[in-house]
Scaffold this motif. Structure first.
Motif, PDB file in Angstrom:
ATOM      1  N   UNK A 194      25.676  23.282 -40.012  1.00 50.73           N
ATOM      2  CA  UNK A 194      26.087  22.338 -38.967  1.00 50.73           C
ATOM      3  C   UNK A 194      25.848  20.916 -39.446  1.00 50.73           C
ATOM      4  N   UNK A 195      26.534  19.986 -38.798  1.00 50.44           N
ATOM      5  CA  UNK A 195      26.316  18.566 -39.054  1.00 50.44           C
ATOM      6  C   UNK A 195      26.680  17.798 -37.796  1.00 50.44           C
ATOM      7  N   UNK A 240      19.169  24.244 -31.071  1.00 45.65           N
ATOM      8  CA  UNK A 240      19.957  25.239 -31.793  1.00 45.65           C
ATOM      9  C   UNK A 240      20.884  24.556 -32.815  1.00 45.65           C
ATOM     10  N   UNK A 241      21.567  23.500 -32.384  1.00 48.36           N
ATOM     11  CA  UNK A 241      22.446  22.773 -33.301  1.00 48.36           C
ATOM     12  C   UNK A 241      21.627  22.061 -34.376  1.00 48.36           C
ATOM     13  N   UNK A 242      20.585  21.354 -33.964  1.00 48.16           N
ATOM     14  CA  UNK A 242      19.767  20.604 -34.921  1.00 48.16           C
ATOM     15  C   UNK A 242      19.178  21.532 -35.979  1.00 48.16           C
ATOM     16  N   UNK A 243      18.681  22.683 -35.574  1.00 44.24           N
ATOM     17  CA  UNK A 243      18.096  23.633 -36.525  1.00 44.24           C
ATOM     18  C   UNK A 243      19.156  24.164 -37.479  1.00 44.24           C
ATOM     19  N   UNK A 244      20.392  24.347 -36.994  1.00 44.92           N
ATOM     20  CA  UNK A 244      21.481  24.840 -37.844  1.00 44.92           C
ATOM     21  C   UNK A 244      21.857  23.833 -38.926  1.00 44.92           C
ATOM     22  N   UNK A 245      21.439  22.572 -38.761  1.00 44.96           N
ATOM     23  CA  UNK A 245      21.672  21.590 -39.816  1.00 44.96           C
ATOM     24  C   UNK A 245      20.845  21.909 -41.053  1.00 44.96           C
ATOM     25  N   UNK A 246      19.812  22.729 -40.897  1.00 43.47           N
ATOM     26  CA  UNK A 246      19.092  23.267 -42.041  1.00 43.47           C
ATOM     27  C   UNK A 246      18.327  22.273 -42.879  1.00 43.47           C
ATOM     28  N   UNK A 247      17.955  21.141 -42.294  1.00 43.32           N
ATOM     29  CA  UNK A 247      17.311  20.087 -43.083  1.00 43.32           C
ATOM     30  C   UNK A 247      15.796  20.084 -42.972  1.00 43.32           C
ATOM     31  N   UNK A 300      32.681  25.515 -34.715  1.00 44.40           N
ATOM     32  CA  UNK A 300      32.387  24.940 -33.410  1.00 44.40           C
ATOM     33  C   UNK A 300      32.507  23.430 -33.441  1.00 44.40           C
ATOM     34  N   UNK A 301      32.996  22.870 -32.339  1.00 45.13           N
ATOM     35  CA  UNK A 301      33.148  21.419 -32.194  1.00 45.13           C
ATOM     36  C   UNK A 301      32.725  21.062 -30.780  1.00 45.13           C
ATOM     37  N   UNK A 302      31.733  20.197 -30.651  1.00 50.30           N
ATOM     38  CA  UNK A 302      31.290  19.732 -29.339  1.00 50.30           C
ATOM     39  C   UNK A 302      31.043  18.228 -29.388  1.00 50.30           C
ATOM     40  N   UNK A 303      31.525  17.529 -28.370  1.00 49.03           N
ATOM     41  CA  UNK A 303      31.219  16.108 -28.207  1.00 49.03           C
ATOM     42  C   UNK A 303      30.205  16.014 -27.081  1.00 49.03           C
ATOM     43  N   UNK A 304      29.099  15.336 -27.361  1.00 48.93           N
ATOM     44  CA  UNK A 304      28.055  15.196 -26.340  1.00 48.93           C
ATOM     45  C   UNK A 304      27.241  13.947 -26.605  1.00 48.93           C
ATOM     46  N   UNK A 315      28.233  11.786 -29.867  1.00 50.83           N
ATOM     47  CA  UNK A 315      28.222  12.359 -31.201  1.00 50.83           C
ATOM     48  C   UNK A 315      29.103  13.607 -31.222  1.00 50.83           C
ATOM     49  N   UNK A 316      29.524  13.976 -32.424  1.00 49.23           N
ATOM     50  CA  UNK A 316      30.318  15.178 -32.624  1.00 49.23           C
ATOM     51  C   UNK A 316      29.448  16.189 -33.361  1.00 49.23           C
ATOM     52  N   UNK A 317      29.206  17.313 -32.723  1.00 51.41           N
ATOM     53  CA  UNK A 317      28.404  18.387 -33.312  1.00 51.41           C
ATOM     54  C   UNK A 317      29.353  19.429 -33.889  1.00 51.41           C
ATOM     55  N   UNK A 318      29.314  19.588 -35.198  1.00 50.71           N
ATOM     56  CA  UNK A 318      30.186  20.540 -35.888  1.00 50.71           C
ATOM     57  C   UNK A 318      29.371  21.710 -36.415  1.00 50.71           C
ATOM     58  N   UNK A 319      29.855  22.906 -36.152  1.00 50.51           N
ATOM     59  CA  UNK A 319      29.336  24.100 -36.795  1.00 50.51           C
ATOM     60  C   UNK A 319      30.342  24.514 -37.851  1.00 50.51           C
ATOM     61  N   UNK A 320      29.872  25.104 -38.941  1.00 49.01           N
ATOM     62  CA  UNK A 320      30.791  25.524 -39.994  1.00 49.01           C
ATOM     63  C   UNK A 320      30.203  26.692 -40.764  1.00 49.01           C
ATOM     64  N   UNK A 321      31.074  27.337 -41.515  1.00 50.90           N
ATOM     65  CA  UNK A 321      30.619  28.373 -42.437  1.00 50.90           C
ATOM     66  C   UNK A 321      31.272  28.125 -43.787  1.00 50.90           C
TER      67      UNK A 321
END
Length: 139
Positions: free
Chosen positions: A34-35, A85-92, A73-77, A121-127
């Motif tokens: 994610x980013x 969950x999103x922040x942790x998926x950034x894996x940093x 996944x794409x979310x604007x918030x 912000x735009x929260x992107x999930x990716x694989x």
């Protein structure tokens, strides 16, 4: 406009240099899925939001594609509404959501765009679909 590679829009993570190298490495080993970006940058660059299923070329510091990512996944918030969950998926390696917010706030401020709690912000999930560890990346 953002760069295009092989007909795909490109993704350039973080700032050029060692930060981009580190973030790309996290993607390539499957740790970063994610980013988060600033919605305002899309308007500044005359770009539309990514869409689920879209494929993007992940670029290195020289502008070469190192992998292909598929948007999941794409979310604007608002900045303050980004989930752990999103922040942790950034894996940093952030310890918690407050640490993630502090790091991102410092980064964007250093880039000349201070963020507030209501900044969109735009929260992107990716694989990872094509790259060194794509065959072992989680779906």
């Amino acid at each position: 406009m953002w760069p295009r590679v092989d007909g795909m829009r490109a993704m350039e993570l973080g700032a050029p240099g060692s930060m981009r190298d580190e973030l790309n490495a996290l993607v390539l080993v499957g740790a970063k899925r994610a980013t988060t970006g600033l919605l305002g940058e899309y308007a500044e660059e005359d770009e539309r939001l990514e869409t689920v299923g879209e494929r993007l070329a992940l670029l290195d510091n020289e502008g070469a594609a190192v992998a292909v990512l598929e948007i999941t996944g794409v979310e604007v918030k608002a900045y303050d509404e980004v989930t752990w969950e999103h922040a942790a998926a950034e894996g940093e390696g952030d310890a918690d959501l407050d640490a993630w917010r502090d790091v991102h706030r410092r980064f964007w401020s250093g880039e000349g765009t201070p963020v507030q709690g209501d900044t969109l912000v735009v929260c992107l999930g990716f694989r990872l679909t094509d790259g060194p560890s794509a065959s072992s990346a989680p779906e």
